[in-house]
Design an enzyme around this catalytic site. Structure first.
Site: not given
Ligand code: TYM
Length: 335
Positions: A116, A199, A202
């Protein structure tokens, strides 16, 4: 759901931009399969979403939209706790305490941080971005979660959380469970349709590589038809065919059929025929989600009620853990 013997699941998604197929197959679908067997806390992490440049009105909108999409994707609020991170007192407080135990070097080495900071257009990098994984660790530990289901991209962050739980326990005595990371077998890494080496995301510059859960059928079809494939024409899962392999994985996650069955089904088919079938499968998955979303998204009073109830349950559990943490670290109790 109030059964306190149940193991506790905690996981979250950011309300930045719209939820996409990666979030669905890597996260939501998997989460929904757990709500009958575990006590589940699913968060919408708005405090994480302000670590990159954003527009406040869009954040508010995306927070409600995500909640409606959580419910539309099968997270029945009667069976799990759906909450908004900023409604709960304690996440940022615990993050401060964990941050005091976390070496800066470990944060600087996080893949997502490096990625990032290289891409941030404005050149401005706030310290929130560096501390992001510490807040994420706090999100998990404040509920003393047993298991954290995430897509593959979040594995390193959950590992840091485990390190911090162990470090806290060693420093102050046994307090936190060391949570287990849980990655689904299919859909753990859905790739961009335009650049299958990355991956689906968004924040991707090329949005045609990303299928959003609210994309209408004609857009879904257009994006899948224009997906990058490979030279050759065989529909086969292979390392040198990342584009076709990604489409096969998406179709497998959409239909429940194995990759091998799909390879057999499309042996001898043109890429065009295969892509149309992938589009049909994805549209079939999205249709009921979109219909349910339309039904509930306008009912703000309902969504506010779900947030209120979720916050009630989440705050209760968070308070229990936090009073223990405050005592362990030596803070004088508030009387
Ligand atoms: P975030 O918002 O980017 O994504 C949410 C969930 O979706 C999964 N994900 C994917 N899985 C498969 N293929 C993809 N292309 C893909 N893009 C996203 C992510 O692995 C996630 O499970 N930091 C985290 C949010 C967070 C969190 C937490 C997660 C904050 N606190 C505590 C677990 C526990 C995030 O940015 O996810």
């Amino acid at each position: 759901m109030s059964n306190t013997d149940h193991k506790v699941i905690l996981t979250c998604a950011q309300p930045s931009g719209q939820l996409h197929l990666g979030n669905y197959f890597g996260a939501l679908l998997n989460w929904a399969s757990m709500i009958d067997d575990y006590e589940c806390f699913f968060g919408i992490v708005d405090q994480h979403a302000i670590t990159a440049p954003y527009v406040p009105a869009e954040l508010r909108q995306a927070t409600y939209r995500n909640l409606a999409l959580y419910i539309a994707s099968g997270l029945d609020p009667e069976k799990c706790h759906l909450f908004c991170q900023s409604h709960i007192v304690g996440h940022t407080e615990l993050a401060w305490i964990l941050g005091c135990l976390c070496p800066i070097g470990q944060l600087e080495r996080m893949t997502q941080y490096k990625d990032k900071t290289q891409r941030q257009d404005s050149g401005f990098i706030g310290s929130g971005l560096l501390n992001y994984p510490v807040l994420m660790a706090a999100d998990i530990l404040i509920y003393n979660a047993d298991r954290v289901p995430v897509g593959e991209d979040q594995k390193q962050h959950v590992e840091l959380c485990r390190d911090l739980a162990i470090k806290f326990n060693n420093t102050y005595s046994e307090t936190f469970k060391v949570p287990e990371v849980y990655i689904p077998k299919t859909g753990a890494r859905v790739r961009s349709l335009q650049d299958p080496n990355r991956k689906m995301s968004k924040s991707d510059a090329n949005q045609s590589g990303c299928v959003y859960l609210l994309d209408p059928p004609n857009i879904v079809r257009k994006k899948i038809r224009s997906a990058v494939t490979d030279s050759g024409s065989a529909v086969r899962f292979a390392q040198d065919k990342p584009g076709v392999s990604n489409l096969l994985s998406i179709m497998s996650a959409s239909t429940g059929k194995s990759i091998e069955d799909l390879e057999n089904e499309f042996a001898g088919s043109q890429y065009g025929t295969f892509k149309d079938a992938v589009a049909d499968a994805v549209i079939t998955v999205l249709e009921p989600i979109q219909a349910k979303y339309e039904e509930i998204q306008k009912d703000k009073a309902y969504l506010d009620r779900i947030f209120r109830e979720g916050a009630g349950a989440a705050q209760k559990r968070a308070n229990k853990i936090m009073s223990k943490v405050y005592r362990k670290v030596g803070f004088v109790p508030r009387t």
